[in-house]
Each structure stands twice: as structure tokens, then as C-alpha cells.
Design a protein around this motif. Structure first.
Motif, mmCIF file in Angstrom:
data_model
loop_
_atom_site.group_PDB
_atom_site.id
_atom_site.type_symbol
_atom_site.label_atom_id
_atom_site.label_comp_id
_atom_site.label_asym_id
_atom_site.label_seq_id
_atom_site.Cartn_x
_atom_site.Cartn_y
_atom_site.Cartn_z
ATOM 1 N N SER A 2 0.832 -1.199 0.000
ATOM 2 C CA SER A 2 0.000 0.000 0.000
ATOM 3 C C SER A 2 0.869 1.253 0.000
ATOM 4 O O SER A 2 2.068 1.191 0.292
ATOM 5 N N PHE A 3 0.223 2.395 -0.270
ATOM 6 C CA PHE A 3 0.935 3.670 -0.246
ATOM 7 C C PHE A 3 1.470 3.948 1.161
ATOM 8 O O PHE A 3 2.584 4.445 1.326
ATOM 9 N N VAL A 32 2.640 0.599 -10.677
ATOM 10 C CA VAL A 32 3.995 0.285 -11.160
ATOM 11 C C VAL A 32 5.034 0.757 -10.155
ATOM 12 O O VAL A 32 5.997 0.048 -9.830
ATOM 13 N N PHE A 33 4.820 1.958 -9.635
ATOM 14 C CA PHE A 33 5.783 2.535 -8.693
ATOM 15 C C PHE A 33 5.804 1.741 -7.382
ATOM 16 O O PHE A 33 6.872 1.439 -6.828
ATOM 17 N N LEU A 34 4.622 1.380 -6.882
ATOM 18 C CA LEU A 34 4.559 0.608 -5.636
ATOM 19 C C LEU A 34 5.236 -0.754 -5.789
ATOM 20 O O LEU A 34 5.880 -1.251 -4.861
ATOM 21 N N SER A 38 8.354 -1.891 -3.501
ATOM 22 C CA SER A 38 8.213 -3.079 -2.650
ATOM 23 C C SER A 38 9.457 -3.958 -2.664
ATOM 24 O O SER A 38 9.663 -4.776 -1.765
ATOM 25 N N GLN A 39 10.286 -3.792 -3.690
ATOM 26 C CA GLN A 39 11.486 -4.619 -3.815
ATOM 27 C C GLN A 39 12.688 -4.027 -3.068
ATOM 28 O O GLN A 39 13.764 -4.624 -3.046
ATOM 29 N N LEU A 45 18.475 -0.137 1.893
ATOM 30 C CA LEU A 45 18.409 1.116 1.145
ATOM 31 C C LEU A 45 19.115 2.239 1.913
ATOM 32 O O LEU A 45 19.892 3.015 1.339
ATOM 33 N N SER A 46 18.856 2.311 3.204
ATOM 34 C CA SER A 46 19.482 3.340 4.030
ATOM 35 C C SER A 46 21.002 3.192 4.041
ATOM 36 O O SER A 46 21.740 4.167 3.858
ATOM 37 N N GLN A 47 21.468 1.959 4.204
ATOM 38 C CA GLN A 47 22.905 1.694 4.211
ATOM 39 C C GLN A 47 23.532 2.036 2.865
ATOM 40 O O GLN A 47 24.615 2.625 2.797
#
Length: 505
Positions: A2-3, A32-34, A38-39, A45-47
Motif C-alpha cells: 500500500s501507499f 507500477v511505482f509501488l 516493494s522490492q 536502502l538506508s545503508q
């Protein structure tokens, strides 16, 4: 997803700015963006974003450390095509052919990169360099696999398979699959051509923020050819190898037109030495040549990039005049499956992240696409050879550049590594094979062409002769076909006309 879930993840990673155009997206664009978001694991991502920004902020000083702790590869761990006697080379070749015949050898192609520097939008393997046959890199490689299988079958009276694993990326998977299907897998059994996809990772700005290339799409890039080890796990490739009985894997890059796939001599050398990891190398052409050097640093094997070598180290020579650091890396490697398994399970998270500063197209605050004129982003990548450090028995194998290394990287007009230079490399090699087999060449008027075995990449060989890999894998068997035969240049020797040249045909 979900958003709200996407927002929470991005907040955890400090990257909520990527949702700034959410209200402007259609329902389909949002889905498409979600799916893309989700991946992304928020912690990873933060690291990634933090590491990219830190790495780009300044030099690590590692070059200094490497220079003071470097040693060349010890002589006992180096094999050589040109420095070994014929009997030793035959023993290695026999051992490699035996391993192939017993279905223990696979080849793995690194083909995740695009042909951007080459000036094309499709995968490099689909490129036609202008050979008389019109063959692409993919077709040449597929036919070499067929031929080495046939050689192993004939020598050992068995029917063997060399599986071809092809690591692609989001950019290259679909066109590569389509190209192979359209061309009937170039004569190979489709079940033995296994394509899989490496991960894509976000491009990051200098302040550690993900770059948007569209309002609903993050700018992504493959995680380098060192992404192989994560991809082997993500796609269950090692399990597939185990089911097939594969014990040894020959890994190489797509752009080398002279690559010997499943090279029996290289495989045999590595197996004979009990190696778990091996690297083919070529002698550097000159001290400052921009290739990495295979060596030891603090006793550990690795590749030191040319940019990390001080000139005085690059120019250091033995008393006989040879370069001390002469083992140029050509991204052509041997691994045991057990070693790949160990790296994938224990070490792939420890691989060094290399920084590439790039011009990354992005959308500005108004949502307009901008193509920057100077570097604005960071792409992080891992290198396939950074696993050498984990090897328990590493070996290097020196081969002749003119026989085994001619990469396609740049469009024509560049000084090296162009369609013209790689075409000339292959045609020069085939010309040498033909002359050494006893062939004579005639020009268009029927006049003899004076033989000349050594030519550079700046000119075509004296006669144009292309030899199909289905006729000869590496020059073997040509004397039966070409001895005392006169060939008119240009000529193309394929399976059909080769048979017609045989005695009593």
C-alpha cells in the motif's frame, strides 16, 4: 504494497522525497511505482545511500596502502601457455576435456551491462562487428560451446553438455531472451541455456538521496558484475548446477570476441593444481596500460586497479627487463562450485563497493526530465574478481593477448576496443590458423598473397578468412582441411565448405 506501507519504508530510509509527485500519477503509474518500491529493503536502502554518499566524498587513501603492501603472484601459482612445454599443455588439455566429457563444467556469461559506450541501446552480445558471416558475439560464443562439447564427445566416446548460464539485468534480460528465441538458441538445447537476472540498485545523489528518472521510477543500475554472487542465490543457480553435476565454472565477460569458452587447457590447469579460484591474465602491453593487475596485497590475492598503482610501481621491472606487475586482469575466471557456494553464503556481503560517478538523467522539482552535462550521481557496483581474497588455493594462468583477449567497448573512432579492432583481432587469428595449417591465399585476380603472420589491430590481415567455430574451436584439425589448399580472399570457412575441402570428399 500500500501507499502507507511504502511511505513508512521510505521514512525509515530517509527517502520520502521520491513520493513528491504521487498526486500527479495515474492509478496504473501508482501500481507500477509501488511494485518497484516493494522490492527495496528499507535497511539495505538506508545503508546503500549512506555508503554511496560517504564513498563519493573523498578518496579513501587505499592506493597508498596498496602500493606499500603489494607483491606479484608467486611463480609456483602461475601457469602459462607460452612458457609451458607441449607435453604439459597436452596434459592440461586432456584433463579439461575429461572434465567436460563428464558433465562437470559449465560456462557463465556476465551480460548485465548495456552497450552505451558502443553507441547502441541493445545488449553487446547482439552486436555484429562486421565479420563476413555477420555473426554476433552471442552466436560466436554459442558455436564455441557446441564445438568444445563435440571435441569432448569424440575424445571420450560420450555425449556431454556444457550448460551456459547467462547473467543479465533489467536492461538486457528481455532483449537477450527474445534474440536467442528468434535465432533458435544458435543450435543449442534451450534447456541448457539458463538466463537469470542480477539485482538493480538505486543511483544516489551526492547528498545521499535516491534519484528519480521519472515521476514514478527510480534511476536504477545493475550492481556490477560482482552482483553475480547475490544473483546466484536469488535465482537458485547453484542448486541448478548441483543437480546437473557441475563442479567447475568458467566465468567471463560478454565483450571479448576471442574468449575460449570452457577452455580445456585453463580448466585442466586449475583442476590439476587443486585450485578453487583462478584467473586468466595477459602480459601488460606497457606499464601505464589501464588494466587491473592480479597480485597479492598483504599476502591476499586481489586485483589492484591501474588508478591505484603509482607510476613507479607500475614501471618496476625484474633484472631481465620484464614488468614485475605484468599480470593484466581480463575478467576471465575459474571457480569451483563449492567456492561459489561458500562466497554466496558467507562472503558476498563483505565485497567492496566501488564508486562510479556518473551523469544520471533525473526529473527536476517541476517533474521535467533533465539530462545533465556533468556528473550528478553515484552508482555503486561490485566487481566479480573481488572474491579472490576468499580463495584457499588461487592460481593465475597467462595467455597470449593476440589469441585470447580483444574486448569490444567503444564505438568506431576510439583508438582501441572498437568493432574494427575486435574484427581485425579475430580475422588475424583465423588467418594465422589457416596459414599454419598449410593454406595459400589468392587475391581477387588469382595472384598469390605473401604470408605475414603478425599484424596489428590498425590494419586488416593480408587475406580475409573467417573460420566458423563449428569447424575449429582453437585452430585444431585445420591441416586436414586446408593443407596445400588455395583460398581466394575473402573467404568464409563453414561446416559445409570445410567438408568439401577434405580429401576424398
Amino acid at each position: 504494497m500500500s501507499f502507507e506501507e511504502a511511505t513508512a519504508r521510505l521514512q525509515a530510509a530517509g527517502q520520502t522525497h521520491v513520493l513528491r509527485f504521487w498526486s500527479e500519477l495515474s492509478a496504473e503509474e501508482k501500481d507500477v511505482f509501488l511494485d518497484e518500491l516493494s522490492q527495496l529493503d528499507p535497511e539495505e536502502l538506508s545503508q546503500h545511500c549512506r555508503a554511496a554518499a560517504e564513498a563519493a566524498r573523498g578518496a579513501s587513501g587505499e592506493g597508498e596502502r596498496l602500493d606499500t603492501h603489494m607483491e606479484p603472484v608467486a611463480a609456483e601459482f602461475i601457469g602459462s601457455v607460452c612458457k609451458s612445454d607441449k607435453e604439459t599443455l597436452k596434459q592440461w588439455d586432456d584433463e579439461g576435456i575429461l572434465q567436460i566429457a563428464e558433465n562437470r563444467v559449465a560456462v557463465l556469461l556476465l551480460a548485465g551491462g548495456q552497450g552505451t559506450r558502443l553507441g547502441v541501446s541493445y545488449p553487446k552480445g547482439m552486436y555484429n562487428v562486421g565479420l563476413p558471416s555477420g555473426k554476433t558475439l552471442y552466436q560466436i560464443q554459442a558455436e564455441r560451446i557446441q564445438k568444445v562439447q563435440k571435441l569432448a564427445n569424440e575424445k571420450n566416446g560420450s555425449k556431454c553438455t556444457v550448460p551456459w548460464y547467462i547473467m543479465t539485468s533489467e536492461f538486457t534480460l528481455e532483449p537477450t531472451e527474445k534474440f536467442f528465441k528468434e535465432n533458435g538458441y544458435f543450435g543449442l538445447d534451450p534447456s541448457n541455456v539458463i538466463m537469470f537476472e542480477q539485482r538493480m540498485i538505486p543511483a544516489v545523489s551526492f547528498d545521499g538521496k535516491i534519484i528519480l528518472e521519472k515521476k514514478n521510477k527510480i534511476a536504477m543500475a545493475p550492481d556490477g558484475n560482482g552482483g553475480l554472487y547475490r544473483a546466484l542465490v536469488d535465482n537458485n543457480v547453484l542448486e541448478d548446477m548441483e543437480k546437473r553435476g557441475v563442479q567447475y565454472v568458467h566465468v567471463y565477460c560478454v565483450d571479448n570476441i576471442l574468449v575460449k569458452l570452457a577452455d580445456p587447457v585453463f580448466i585442466g590447469f586449475c583442476v590439476s593444481k587443486g585450485a578453487d579460484c583462478g584467473a586468466k591474465v595477459v602480459e601488460k602491453a606497457y606499464p601505464a596500460e589501464p588494466v587491473g593487475v592480479v597480485c597479492r596485497v598483504d599476502g591476499i590475492y586481489q586485483v589492484v586497479e591501474y588508478s591505484e598503482l603509482k607510476p613507479e610501481m607500475a614501471e618496476r621491472r625484474h633484472p631481465g627487463g620484464e614488468l614485475v606487475y605484468s599480470s593484466g586482469n581480463i575478467c576471465n575466471h575459474f571457480f569451483t562450485r563449492d567456492f561459489l557456494q561458500e562466497v554466496a553464503q558467507k562472503f558476498q556481503g563483505q565485497l567492496k563497493q566501488h564508486v562510479a560517478i556518473k551523469k544520471v538523467p533525473f526529473v527536476d522539482e517541476d517533474g521535467s526530465l533533465v539530462k545533465p552535462t556533468k556528473p550528478n550521481g553515484i552508482k555503486m557496483e561490485k566487481f566479480v574478481f573481488d572474491v579472490f581474497q576468499f580463495s584457499k588455493k588461487f592460481v593465475a594462468f597467462e595467455v597470449l593477448r593476440e589469441e585470447e583477449f580483444s574486448p569490444l567497448k567503444n564505438a568506431d573512432g576510439a583508438p582501441v576496443d572498437t568493432p574494427t579492432t575486435v574484427r581485425r583481432s579475430l580475422l588475424a587469428q583465423h588467418y594465422r590458423w589457416a596459414v599454419q595449417a598449410g593454406a595459400n591465399f589468392l587475391d581477387e585476380h588469382g595472384n598469390p598473397i605473401t604470408p605475414k603472420l603478425r599484424t596489428g589491430q590498425d590494419v586488416d590481415p593480408p587475406a580475409i578468412c573467417e573460420i566458423s567455430p563449428l569447424v575449429s574451436y582453437f585452430g585444431e584439425g585445420l591441416d586436414k582441411v586446408l593443407k596445400q589448399k588455395s583460398l581466394k580472399s575473402p573467404c568464409l570457412l563453414n561446416e559445409n565448405n570445410a567438408k568439401s575441402l577434405l580429401p576424398n570428399s
